[in-house]
Write an enzyme that holds these catalytic residues in place. Structure first.
Site, PDB file in Angstrom:
ATOM      1  N   GLY A 149       6.339  30.924 -33.111  1.00 46.94           N
ATOM      2  CA  GLY A 149       7.732  30.575 -32.904  1.00 46.94           C
ATOM      3  C   GLY A 149       8.478  30.568 -34.224  1.00 46.94           C
ATOM      4  N   ILE A 151       9.010  28.237 -36.507  1.00 49.27           N
ATOM      5  CA  ILE A 151       8.293  27.644 -37.638  1.00 49.27           C
ATOM      6  C   ILE A 151       7.117  28.521 -38.040  1.00 49.27           C
ATOM      7  CG2 ILE A 151       6.966  25.654 -38.430  1.00 49.27           C
ATOM      8  CD1 ILE A 151       8.661  23.926 -36.530  1.00 49.27           C
ATOM      9  N   THR A 225       1.025  20.664 -38.875  1.00 52.30           N
ATOM     10  CA  THR A 225       2.350  20.051 -39.004  1.00 52.30           C
ATOM     11  C   THR A 225       3.071  20.077 -37.661  1.00 52.30           C
ATOM     12  OG1 THR A 225       3.270  22.190 -39.674  1.00 52.30           O
ATOM     13  CG2 THR A 225       2.624  20.680 -41.438  1.00 52.30           C
ATOM     14  N   ALA A 226       2.343  20.352 -36.581  1.00 53.86           N
ATOM     15  CA  ALA A 226       2.966  20.526 -35.265  1.00 53.86           C
ATOM     16  C   ALA A 226       2.828  19.254 -34.435  1.00 53.86           C
ATOM     17  CB  ALA A 226       2.344  21.731 -34.564  1.00 53.86           C
ATOM     18  N   ARG A 227       1.742  19.160 -33.649  1.00 51.61           N
ATOM     19  CA  ARG A 227       1.495  17.996 -32.810  1.00 51.61           C
ATOM     20  C   ARG A 227       0.016  17.636 -32.906  1.00 51.61           C
ATOM     21  NH1 ARG A 227       5.958  16.993 -33.269  1.00 51.61           N
ATOM     22  NH2 ARG A 227       7.668  17.088 -31.757  1.00 51.61           N
ATOM     23  N   GLU A 256       0.674   6.884 -34.811  1.00 49.47           N
ATOM     24  CA  GLU A 256       1.530   6.812 -35.992  1.00 49.47           C
ATOM     25  C   GLU A 256       2.294   5.493 -35.984  1.00 49.47           C
ATOM     26  OE1 GLU A 256       4.023  10.287 -36.168  1.00 49.47           O
ATOM     27  OE2 GLU A 256       2.324  11.666 -36.217  1.00 49.47           O
ATOM     28  N   HIS A 275       4.100  12.423 -41.325  1.00 45.93           N
ATOM     29  CA  HIS A 275       4.967  13.117 -40.358  1.00 45.93           C
ATOM     30  C   HIS A 275       6.322  13.422 -41.019  1.00 45.93           C
ATOM     31  CE1 HIS A 275       5.632  13.690 -35.771  1.00 45.93           C
ATOM     32  NE2 HIS A 275       6.277  14.615 -36.469  1.00 45.93           N
TER      33      HIS A 275
END
Length: 296
Positions: A149, A151, A225-227, A256, A275
């Site tokens: 995508g 990113i 760095t996504a999920r 988190e 995050h």
């Protein structure tokens, strides 16, 4: 337009909003509201901005006038009870694209940190131990991008610019490919750095499990760095602990803030950030400007 409430503004966003044209009657709550405070904030709201606050069915029940939640990012389903919102006629809007470059740059920074052992040396030096550690040169390595995508494409272009050989994988065909696409198995088996850039859904949850981790090179670096849900965390901890994987550089976590006794924090071959991949002035300004455009 009815009452507009921003339920969880950060000091960073409050500062930037001062330079933007906000509605005079907009309510801006700074900080993370406890459930009782949240319900009071949204009791009379028609539109809510939500940056990172969990909203349950019970929270939504406390807002009978609520018709729109503008989630300041893309991961609304991780924070909002989507089925409850749909049942109550509340639309959920997300904002994409504002942080593609910022997150891509953060992914690259995490990868370079791992490859040159920067955080490892920093921690060691602070304890009085001086040891220059060897790093790896980028032109000798393959950078694999999982998810092409906005990113993922930004990350691929940055990696290529630094001299990596870049390969990508996507679940569906994509246009504007900045690098060759390969099968996921090929990418996992050949890449020296594997950077995750997928949305989290039923098809991608746990995609990088013990089997996938077992396909990777023993000295590979995985960047997320996504999920957090894309990665099987216990399997990752096991692979790192047993030196079946070189390094994990992570910006997202199942819980988190990350507890100080979390197993990941006990491992020397892990780099963590809070995050923060999307957090630049430029990206946040674009995000807030887009959110304001939607309520004018």
């Amino acid at each position: 337009m009815g009452k507009l409430v921003y339920v969880d503004a950060t000091p960073h966003s409050v500062r930037l909003l001062q330079d933007l044209d906000c509605p005079d009657d907009m309510v801006i709550h700074e900080g993370d509201p406890e459930p009782e405070k949240l319900r009071g904030l949204i009791a009379e709201a028609e539109t809510v901005w939500n940056g990172h606050t969990y909203m349950t069915a019970a929270d939504l029940d406390a807002a009978p006038l609520l018709r729109r939640i503008i989630f300041l990012g893309t991961g609304a389903s991780s924070y909002i009870d989507m089925e409850a919102a749909l049942a109550r006629g509340i639309s959920i809007e997300t904002i994409r694209g504002y942080g593609d470059r910022a997150v891509g740059q953060h992914a690259i920074a995490l990868a370079l940190d791992a490859l040159r052992q920067i955080a490892t040396m920093d921690r060691s030096i602070r304890t009085g131990h001086w040891e220059p550690l060897a790093g790896r040169e980028f032109q000798d390595l393959t950078f694999g991008v999982v998810g092409m995508g906005g990113i993922g494409r930004a990350t691929a272009r940055l990696a290529a610019g630094l001299g990596f050989q870049v390969a990508g994988w996507n679940r569906s065909p994509v246009s504007d490919e900045p690098c060759p696409l390969v099968s996921l198995d090929d990418l996992l088996e050949t890449a020296d750095v594997i950077s995750l850039h997928l949305a989290l859904n039923a098809e991608t949850s746990g995609l990088i499990d013990a089997t996938a981790l077992g396909r990777m090179k023993r000295d590979a670096v995985i960047v997320n760095t996504a999920r957090a849900g894309l990665l099987d965390t216990p399997a990752l901890v096991a692979a790192l602990s047993e030196n079946r994987l070189g390094h994990a550089a992570l910006d997202v976590f199942d819980e988190e803030p990350l507890p100080v006794d979390h197993p990941l924090l006990l491992l020397p071959n892990v780099t963590v950030t809070a995050h923060a991949g999307f957090k630049t002035d430029a990206a946040l300004r674009r995000l807030l400007a887009e959110a304001l455009a939607r309520v004018r």
